[in-house]
Write a protein that holds these residues in place. Structure first.
Motif, PDB file in Angstrom:
ATOM      1  N   VAL A 347     -10.055  -1.280   6.230  1.00 34.67           N
ATOM      2  CA  VAL A 347      -9.380  -2.347   7.454  1.00 34.67           C
ATOM      3  C   VAL A 347     -10.459  -3.203   7.845  1.00 34.67           C
ATOM      4  N   VAL A 348      -9.781  -4.541   7.852  1.00 40.78           N
ATOM      5  CA  VAL A 348     -10.444  -5.751   8.293  1.00 40.78           C
ATOM      6  C   VAL A 348      -9.642  -6.070   9.499  1.00 40.78           C
ATOM      7  N   LEU A 349     -10.165  -5.630  10.581  1.00 41.62           N
ATOM      8  CA  LEU A 349      -9.342  -5.983  11.944  1.00 41.62           C
ATOM      9  C   LEU A 349      -9.548  -7.334  12.130  1.00 41.62           C
ATOM     10  N   GLU A 350     -10.601  -8.203  11.829  1.00 42.63           N
ATOM     11  CA  GLU A 350     -10.183  -9.526  12.287  1.00 42.63           C
ATOM     12  C   GLU A 350      -9.198 -10.541  11.454  1.00 42.63           C
ATOM     13  N   LYS A 351      -8.799  -9.877  10.248  1.00 41.94           N
ATOM     14  CA  LYS A 351      -8.020 -10.510   9.683  1.00 41.94           C
ATOM     15  C   LYS A 351      -6.696  -9.892   9.637  1.00 41.94           C
ATOM     16  N   ARG A 352      -6.410  -8.765  10.554  1.00 34.23           N
ATOM     17  CA  ARG A 352      -5.111  -8.035  10.657  1.00 34.23           C
ATOM     18  C   ARG A 352      -4.576  -7.560   9.522  1.00 34.23           C
ATOM     19  N   LEU A 353      -5.607  -6.871   8.633  1.00 31.52           N
ATOM     20  CA  LEU A 353      -5.188  -6.547   7.425  1.00 31.52           C
ATOM     21  C   LEU A 353      -5.851  -5.100   6.814  1.00 31.52           C
ATOM     22  N   ILE A 354      -4.950  -4.436   6.162  1.00 26.29           N
ATOM     23  CA  ILE A 354      -5.306  -3.162   5.564  1.00 26.29           C
ATOM     24  C   ILE A 354      -5.100  -3.356   3.876  1.00 26.29           C
ATOM     25  N   ILE A 355      -6.120  -2.849   3.188  1.00 26.06           N
ATOM     26  CA  ILE A 355      -5.999  -2.974   1.719  1.00 26.06           C
ATOM     27  C   ILE A 355      -6.114  -1.578   1.203  1.00 26.06           C
ATOM     28  N   PHE A 356      -4.983  -0.994   0.874  1.00 31.12           N
ATOM     29  CA  PHE A 356      -4.897   0.367   0.341  1.00 31.12           C
ATOM     30  C   PHE A 356      -5.365   0.383  -1.105  1.00 31.12           C
ATOM     31  N   PRO A 357      -6.363   1.024  -1.487  1.00 33.08           N
ATOM     32  CA  PRO A 357      -6.620   0.827  -3.026  1.00 33.08           C
ATOM     33  C   PRO A 357      -5.730   1.451  -3.868  1.00 33.08           C
ATOM     34  N   ALA A 358      -5.882   1.366  -5.295  1.00 34.79           N
ATOM     35  CA  ALA A 358      -4.946   1.829  -6.131  1.00 34.79           C
ATOM     36  C   ALA A 358      -4.970   3.493  -6.125  1.00 34.79           C
ATOM     37  N   GLY A 359      -6.342   4.100  -5.890  1.00 37.03           N
ATOM     38  CA  GLY A 359      -6.311   5.471  -6.008  1.00 37.03           C
ATOM     39  C   GLY A 359      -5.550   6.135  -4.929  1.00 37.03           C
ATOM     40  N   SER A 360      -5.429   5.451  -3.936  1.00 35.87           N
ATOM     41  CA  SER A 360      -4.657   5.988  -2.730  1.00 35.87           C
ATOM     42  C   SER A 360      -3.073   5.845  -2.707  1.00 35.87           C
ATOM     43  N   MET A 361      -2.683   5.145  -3.692  1.00 38.15           N
ATOM     44  CA  MET A 361      -1.262   4.619  -3.760  1.00 38.15           C
ATOM     45  C   MET A 361      -0.275   5.800  -4.847  1.00 38.15           C
ATOM     46  N   LYS A 362       0.772   5.734  -4.360  1.00 35.47           N
ATOM     47  CA  LYS A 362       1.486   6.643  -5.176  1.00 35.47           C
ATOM     48  C   LYS A 362       1.805   6.041  -6.718  1.00 35.47           C
ATOM     49  N   ALA A 363       2.225   4.723  -6.697  1.00 33.00           N
ATOM     50  CA  ALA A 363       2.186   3.938  -7.768  1.00 33.00           C
ATOM     51  C   ALA A 363       1.048   3.601  -8.552  1.00 33.00           C
ATOM     52  N   ARG A 364      -0.045   3.943  -7.877  1.00 36.24           N
ATOM     53  CA  ARG A 364      -1.567   3.584  -8.572  1.00 36.24           C
ATOM     54  C   ARG A 364      -1.633   1.990  -8.691  1.00 36.24           C
ATOM     55  N   LYS A 365      -1.291   1.283  -7.507  1.00 37.78           N
ATOM     56  CA  LYS A 365      -1.382  -0.107  -7.724  1.00 37.78           C
ATOM     57  C   LYS A 365      -1.800  -0.526  -6.257  1.00 37.78           C
TER      58      LYS A 365
END
Length: 537
Positions: A347-365
């Protein structure tokens, strides 16, 4: 007189007498059994090399090295070649005179019957050697057969079972799955496959016991789990076939989950359907939702979101972690398993952004999510009570995340509806059972909504549906927000346009609408005359 004969003369005389004796025997005139045990015992070592004659063709030669012994031979004329030959009959004192003479008599009888004893012995020896060779070969063959049988037994014992096949699949393929889904598959196998066919050899598996077990599960209301188990077994079998563990004709490869029946429900049959009754049950929000009855789950309307966010959720006794997670999923459309595993490092709160890494995603992206004001508010609430690495922490376990099942159970345990056609006594019995639960006594029907039951899984459907409403049905943007697979094929490899601005605008519009719902107001976007349409890419 005898003692006066010198050794050389004795030898000459002995040889002469021996030949003479042989001649007399051939004429049937020789005396036999001339020697006695006493005579043989009287022989000295100095007489080494001398010959003694017992008559009847039996002649001995003295051996005097160390101790005295006499080696006897039977002299005869071969009936085959008419040549004079000798064959051993034994050695005194190892053999007695009686034994030596008995052998001589046997050989002599053979000669009289026109049989050469030496040739007979050679033949017998050859036959014996042949018998020994055959016995040796028989034993070798028996040993080879025993070894082959032992190897077959060992191979049968070492043949992989279904549990062995799954363990290899889990080690090599299961390790590539998300930890949660890997644990789910391990649980399905352990509970529903291993007890039924787990110990069977792969080549001996009969799928009938498994199918019978799954049929019983469906009758007990566990059809979804039964189909997942069936799909898992088939997936493992196909994996094993590609590696030579499962034969091509194995019944495991023929397992197919049952197809969903196309027959309409009783209320949807032509002779039973009543449009007025349908709208009375589902409300005017159901107008225009063609075929929604056939889809899994449902989407909460904006009117229901006003109920939930303004009234139900604040008054609930559910933990703040679960409440914030419900709002977060409604605001972002992320999956439940992604939400519970969300880490502050992503989480980067100041940029209002979440980046989910590929390893946490169903499609691995990798997937980027913009935070609207409504979504950001939920994370700020969790930051105020931060206890570890996870955004939505577990209530007890240190530095771990809350379980998705716990949040889901918190939702379903706070809903209680009267079922269609349910009798009063059945309803009261079900109510009494529910009230045994502490949460039910406090919030029996706290999360009841006007359109009926809803679950944790419906939050993502709600976000997608309401996004469609606020964006004017901009499907490409919604697919990007939900991190669904791109269906543009090869073109998508070349077009590097993420629609990020459109995604941010869509989530901001959704967050604004949800904030209005939380304030108790039906959003303007919910009115058909005021839809917000985003700029098309």
């Amino acid at each position: 007189m005898r003692s006066s004969i010198v050794p050389y003369e004795r030898t000459i005389l002995s040889g002469y007498m021996s030949g003479y004796s042989f001649l007399l025997e051939g004429m049937g005139m020789a005396n036999e059994n001339r020697l006695t045990e006493k005579t043989l015992k009287a022989i000295k070592t100095a007489q080494h090399g001398e010959r003694v004659n017992d008559g009847g063709g039996l002649v001995g030669q003295v051996r005097g090295s160390g101790s005295v012994s006499v080696s006897f031979v039977y002299q005869f004329r071969s009936p085959d070649t008419s040549k004079q030959r000798e064959i051993g009959c034994g050695a005194w004192p190892v053999d007695s005179l009686a034994e030596i003479r008995a052998r001589r008599n046997t050989y002599r009888e053979q000669v009289r019957n026109k049989i050469d004893p030496i040739e007979l012995r050679r033949q017998n020896q050859a036959d014996l050697e042949e018998a020994r060779r055959q016995e040796h070969n028989r034993r070798l063959a028996a040993q080879r057969e025993a070894d082959a049988a032992a190897k077959a037994v060992a191979a049968e014992a070492a043949a992989p079972t279904m549990n062995t096949l799954f363990a290899q699949w889990d080690e090599l393929h299961g390790a590539t799955l998300d930890a949660h889904w890997r644990a789910v598959r391990q649980s399905h196998w352990r509970c529903h496959v291993a007890p039924v066919i787990g110990l069977l050899k792969i080549k001996e598996v009969d799928t009938k016991p498994l199918l019978d077990h799954l049929d019983r599960m469906r009758l007990d209301g566990n059809a979804v789990t039964a189909n997942k188990v069936l799909t898992l077994v088939r997936q493992v079998a196909k994996w094993g076939k590609a590696r030579g563990y499962v034969a091509s004709g194995s019944p495991l490869l023929e397992l197919d989950p049952p197809t969903k029946s196309k027959d309409p429900k009783a209320q949807q049959k032509a002779e039973n359907f009543d449009a007025a009754a349908y709208l009375a049950k589902h409300g005017d929000e159901a107008i225009g939702e063609d075929g929604e009855d056939d889809k899994a789950g449902r989407a909460l309307s904006f009117a229901e979101l006003v109920e939930l966010l303004h009234n139900k959720l604040p008054a609930s006794t559910q933990a703040n972690t679960g409440k914030s997670m419900i709002c977060f999923m409604l605001a972002t459309g992320v999956r439940g398993n992604q939400a519970v595993r969300l880490r502050w490092n992503w989480v980067v709160l100041e940029k209002r952004l979440i980046i989910f890494p590929a390893g946490s995603m169903k499609a691995r992206k990798m997937h980027h999510v913009h935070l609207s004001d409504f979504a950001l508010e939920q994370l700020q609430k969790m930051a105020a009570i931060r206890t570890g690495d996870f955004v939505f922490p577990a209530p007890i376990k240190e530095n771990d995340h809350v379980l998705r099942s716990n949040v889901g159970n918190d939702i379903t345990a706070r809903q209680f509806y009267r079922q269609d056609g349910e009798r009063e006594n059945a309803y009261q019995a079900r109510l009494a059972k529910r009230l045994k639960c502490r949460r039910a006594r406090q919030d029996l029907d706290r999360y009841n909504l006007s359109a009926g039951k809803w679950t944790l899984y419906d939050l993502r459907r709600t976000a997608a549906t309401r996004l469609c409403e606020v964006t004017g049905a901009d499907w490409d943007t919604i697919k990007r927000v939900l991190a669904h697979a791109n269906d543009h094929g090869v073109t998508a490899r070349y077009v590097r346009f993420s629609q990020w601005e459109d995604r941010c605008a869509a989530l901001n519009a959704l967050g604004t609408a949800q904030a209005e719902c939380q304030a108790g107001q039906l959003p303007d976007v919910a009115k058909a005359s005021n839809q917000v349409r985003l700029k098309q890419a």
